[in-house]
Design a protein around this motif. Structure first.
Motif, PDB file in Angstrom:
ATOM      1  N   VAL A   4      59.658  12.768 -34.725  1.00 40.24           N
ATOM      2  CA  VAL A   4      61.015  12.445 -34.303  1.00 40.24           C
ATOM      3  C   VAL A   4      61.165  10.927 -34.331  1.00 40.24           C
ATOM      4  CG1 VAL A   4      62.669  12.470 -32.400  1.00 40.24           C
ATOM      5  CG2 VAL A   4      61.308  14.509 -32.904  1.00 40.24           C
ATOM      6  N   ILE A  27      62.792  14.433 -37.975  1.00 39.84           N
ATOM      7  CA  ILE A  27      64.120  14.556 -37.375  1.00 39.84           C
ATOM      8  C   ILE A  27      64.546  13.173 -36.895  1.00 39.84           C
ATOM      9  CG2 ILE A  27      65.540  15.651 -35.612  1.00 39.84           C
ATOM     10  CD1 ILE A  27      63.490  17.906 -35.485  1.00 39.84           C
ATOM     11  N   VAL A  29      67.002  11.028 -34.759  1.00 44.90           N
ATOM     12  CA  VAL A  29      67.882  11.207 -33.602  1.00 44.90           C
ATOM     13  C   VAL A  29      68.551   9.878 -33.289  1.00 44.90           C
ATOM     14  CG1 VAL A  29      68.008  11.806 -31.149  1.00 44.90           C
ATOM     15  CG2 VAL A  29      66.454  13.062 -32.667  1.00 44.90           C
ATOM     16  N   SER A  30      69.863   9.898 -33.098  1.00 46.35           N
ATOM     17  CA  SER A  30      70.564   8.652 -32.752  1.00 46.35           C
ATOM     18  C   SER A  30      71.801   8.975 -31.935  1.00 46.35           C
ATOM     19  CB  SER A  30      70.967   7.889 -34.015  1.00 46.35           C
ATOM     20  OG  SER A  30      71.895   8.643 -34.776  1.00 46.35           O
ATOM     21  N   GLN A 146      66.127  15.573 -41.528  1.00 55.09           N
ATOM     22  CA  GLN A 146      67.137  16.129 -40.635  1.00 55.09           C
ATOM     23  C   GLN A 146      67.665  15.031 -39.704  1.00 55.09           C
ATOM     24  OE1 GLN A 146      65.711  19.950 -38.767  1.00 55.09           O
ATOM     25  NE2 GLN A 146      63.796  19.373 -39.808  1.00 55.09           N
ATOM     26  N   GLN A 147      68.849  15.249 -39.138  1.00 55.68           N
ATOM     27  CA  GLN A 147      69.388  14.322 -38.149  1.00 55.68           C
ATOM     28  C   GLN A 147      70.067  15.082 -37.030  1.00 55.68           C
ATOM     29  OE1 GLN A 147      72.601  11.629 -39.192  1.00 55.68           O
ATOM     30  NE2 GLN A 147      71.997  10.169 -37.619  1.00 55.68           N
ATOM     31  N   GLN A 148      69.927  14.549 -35.820  1.00 57.35           N
ATOM     32  CA  GLN A 148      70.695  14.993 -34.668  1.00 57.35           C
ATOM     33  C   GLN A 148      71.384  13.783 -34.055  1.00 57.35           C
ATOM     34  OE1 GLN A 148      68.651  17.162 -31.615  1.00 57.35           O
ATOM     35  NE2 GLN A 148      68.005  18.830 -32.974  1.00 57.35           N
ATOM     36  N   VAL A 149      72.699  13.880 -33.846  1.00 53.84           N
ATOM     37  CA  VAL A 149      73.434  12.819 -33.145  1.00 53.84           C
ATOM     38  C   VAL A 149      73.508  13.221 -31.682  1.00 53.84           C
ATOM     39  CG1 VAL A 149      75.609  11.580 -32.926  1.00 53.84           C
ATOM     40  CG2 VAL A 149      74.742  12.184 -35.194  1.00 53.84           C
ATOM     41  N   ARG A 150      72.751  12.525 -30.859  1.00 58.18           N
ATOM     42  CA  ARG A 150      72.697  12.843 -29.440  1.00 58.18           C
ATOM     43  C   ARG A 150      72.181  11.624 -28.688  1.00 58.18           C
ATOM     44  NH1 ARG A 150      67.296  16.757 -28.912  1.00 58.18           N
ATOM     45  NH2 ARG A 150      66.930  16.318 -26.720  1.00 58.18           N
ATOM     46  N   LEU A 158      63.202  14.114 -25.784  1.00 54.71           N
ATOM     47  CA  LEU A 158      62.952  14.491 -27.176  1.00 54.71           C
ATOM     48  C   LEU A 158      61.852  15.532 -27.315  1.00 54.71           C
ATOM     49  CD1 LEU A 158      63.056  10.919 -28.766  1.00 54.71           C
ATOM     50  CD2 LEU A 158      64.875  12.662 -28.795  1.00 54.71           C
ATOM     51  N   LEU A 161      62.130  18.960 -29.105  1.00 56.16           N
ATOM     52  CA  LEU A 161      62.045  19.059 -30.564  1.00 56.16           C
ATOM     53  C   LEU A 161      60.617  19.307 -31.036  1.00 56.16           C
ATOM     54  CD1 LEU A 161      64.497  16.156 -31.511  1.00 56.16           C
ATOM     55  CD2 LEU A 161      64.966  18.620 -31.466  1.00 56.16           C
TER      56      LEU A 161
END
Length: 314
Positions: A4, A27, A29-30, A146-150, A158, A161
């Motif tokens: 991550v 992944i 994450v931002s 992959q990306q998650q905006v959170r 985290l 994940l």
């Protein structure tokens, strides 16, 4: 490994891209999309600014220079090699960045603005971040990333994940997330103007009115700028805008009548030294690799730091 990467600016994106290229499950994450990061606002010319330690900055900068120069040669969108001039009122001593650049020569008298007695000419990468960052993000996603905006308030959030390792590239937020009180904002105000036909980047790091730099891009010029350590205010200051245009016009008189498109403020992630290390103590059972505190040198150090961060992941 499952990695991550926290942060979608140039540090996070370059690290995530290298991890995907070596085959890791990544992944990103931002809290915001890439176009909302400070990196997206950056003038983004290769030149070490407000970062340490000097020996590692030289190494990371050299690696990044080579990567960006190769991208420019391949025609990567937004990356060009830009003829550059740094001017001085007194003879400069050895410049620690010059080893990475290669061919650095004294400027001839007819290449200097009025009032300057010395200058250095060289070529460095210039990156138009609104073009380059979306391209880099697309490389990452097309490569299986992959990306998650959170938004998170603690790295422990985290763990859902199921990472084998976390890479902390959260920029200005990185220190607060891990209790690092040595981080601070470096406020930067720039002015975007219509390009009156310039092709040469010019800078004076010691102009009496404040730092002055001119970076011509395809459709505009970025004029700067400020390095206001410890200042959180992101409001555009009109007097600073006028000062930036005035001192840049001292270097390039053609800018005096240039159309102002907009003024922008961003907060660079300051720290006495870049933190790039593996931390086995922060989270139980999950190592954290820190890669933050790049000051005004995100684009200058990004790929070099990313390579070291990937190695630290194991």
């Amino acid at each position: 490994m499952r990695v991550v990467v926290l942060g979608a600016g140039i540090s996070g994106l370059s690290t995530a891209t290298l991890l995907r290229q070596r085959g890791d499950d990544v992944i990103l994450v931002s809290a915001h999309a890439t176009e909302a990061t400070t990196s997206h606002l950056a003038a983004a010319v290769w030149f070490p600014t407000s970062a340490g330690p000097a020996d590692k900055v030289a190494s990371w900068g050299s690696t990044t220079y080579d990567v960006l120069a190769a991208e420019a040669a391949r025609g990567v969108p937004g990356v060009v090699m830009r003829e550059s001039l740094v001017v001085y009122r007194q003879e400069p001593g050895p410049q620690p960045w010059a080893g990475a650049v290669g061919d650095v020569r004294p400027a001839s008298p007819d290449e200097l603005p009025p009032g300057y007695t010395h200058g250095l000419r060289f070529v460095v990468p210039l990156v138009e971040m609104p073009t380059y960052l979306p391209w880099l993000y697309r490389q990452y996603v097309d490569g299986g990333g992959q990306q998650q905006v959170r938004r998170i308030k603690d790295l422990g959030e985290l763990l859902d994940l199921k990472p084998d390792v976390i890479v902390n590239c959260a920029g200005l937020a990185a220190g607060e997330l891990v209790g690092d009180t040595s981080t601070y904002p470096i406020r930067g105000q720039i002015v975007r103007v219509a390009n009156p036909g310039l092709t040469l980047s010019v800078r004076d790091e010691t102009h009496p009115a404040g730092r002055a730099y001119i970076h011509p891009r395809q459709n505009d010029c970025i004029l700067g700028g400020t390095l206001d350590a410890g200042v959180w205010d992101t409001t555009v200051d009109d007097e600073t805008t006028r000062s930036i245009v005035s001192r840049c016009s001292d270097l390039v008189p053609a800018l005096a009548d240039a159309e102002i498109i907009e003024a922008l403020v961003g907060l660079r992630p300051g720290r006495p030294e870049v933190r790039l290390e593996r931390d086995e103590q922060l989270l139980p059972g999950v190592p954290v690799v820190h890669n933050y505190g790049h000051g005004g040198s995100g684009i200058t150090l990004g790929w070099g730091c990313a390579a070291d961060a990937v190695r630290a992941c194991g």
